[in-house]
Motif scaffolding. Structure first.
Motif, PDB file in Angstrom:
ATOM      1  N   GLU A  71       0.846  -1.195   0.000  1.00 45.73           N
ATOM      2  CA  GLU A  71       0.000   0.000   0.000  1.00 45.73           C
ATOM      3  C   GLU A  71       0.881   1.245   0.000  1.00 45.73           C
ATOM      4  O   GLU A  71       2.010   1.220   0.484  1.00 45.73           O
ATOM      5  N   THR A  72       0.342   2.327  -0.513  1.00 47.40           N
ATOM      6  CA  THR A  72       1.040   3.596  -0.435  1.00 47.40           C
ATOM      7  C   THR A  72       1.061   4.016   1.028  1.00 47.40           C
ATOM      8  O   THR A  72       0.022   3.988   1.689  1.00 47.40           O
ATOM      9  N   ARG A 152       8.123   1.568  -3.338  1.00 48.59           N
ATOM     10  CA  ARG A 152       6.928   2.388  -3.086  1.00 48.59           C
ATOM     11  C   ARG A 152       7.280   3.582  -2.188  1.00 48.59           C
ATOM     12  O   ARG A 152       6.829   4.699  -2.416  1.00 48.59           O
TER      13      ARG A 152
END
Length: 191
Positions: A71-72, A152
């Protein structure tokens, strides 16, 4: 001519950052690991494209190989400045990206600008086009191997660094100085 390969597989820290005030900033990639610190200079557009293409690479790795995408991050994980000393090893001319399926890692390679990239060198008609004065093997490079999570986090930080600069003009997109700017869409007049 000897060349250096600065390899960090994986680095303890790999970030994009700047030195200087908005409008007069120098952009860097900085890798730290194994008691070494390497900083390479590059252009703002290169940082922007690196973040964009890394995002595309992660999406493609997920689609083709089923790699789990992290996930970000909700909160910035690394908001610290570049580490000192920020000594430029070289100026980046070419950036390369790859995804290693066996280790599920992203490989980023920043290759020094060669002399042919400094100016515009057009070959003469009677020269052989296959002749390359400076092959990539003779140029310094920074090679970093990142997990998808670290990639990320790099993307997130790079976007924050890019957005911390001068705001763009709503009409032409060029950066605004505190005094404004001569906008081409206003035919050179201040608003």
């Amino acid at each position: 001519m000897t060349h250096q390969v600065h390899a960090f597989e994986p680095p303890e820290r790999f970030v994009a950052g700047t030195v200087g005030e908005p409008g007069d900033r120098t952009f860097f990639l900085q890798a730290r690991g194994g008691g070494r610190l390497v900083s390479v200079a590059l252009e703002k557009v290169q940082v922007s494209l690196l973040a964009e293409k890394l995002e595309e690479l992660l999406t493609e790795a997920h689609r083709r190989f089923g790699v789990e995408l992290p996930e970000t991050p909700a909160a910035p994980s690394d908001n610290e400045p570049l580490e000192n000393p920020v000594d430029e090893e070289f100026r980046v001319g070419t950036l390369g990206l790859a995804f290693d399926v066996d280790s599920a890692t992203v490989v980023i390679e920043a290759i020094a600008a060669g002399e042919s990239e400094v100016g515009l060198d057009l070959p003469d008609d009677d020269e052989d086009d296959d002749i390359d004065d400076e092959p990539d093997d003779d140029l310094d490079r920074l090679r970093v191997r990142l997990s998808p999570q670290a990639a990320r986090e790099f993307i997130d930080r790079a976007r924050r660094v890019l957005s911390a600069g001068r705001p763009p003009c709503p009409l032409c997109g060029q950066p605004l100085d505190p005094q404004g700017h001569l906008c081409p869409r206003h035919n050179g007049y201040h608003r």
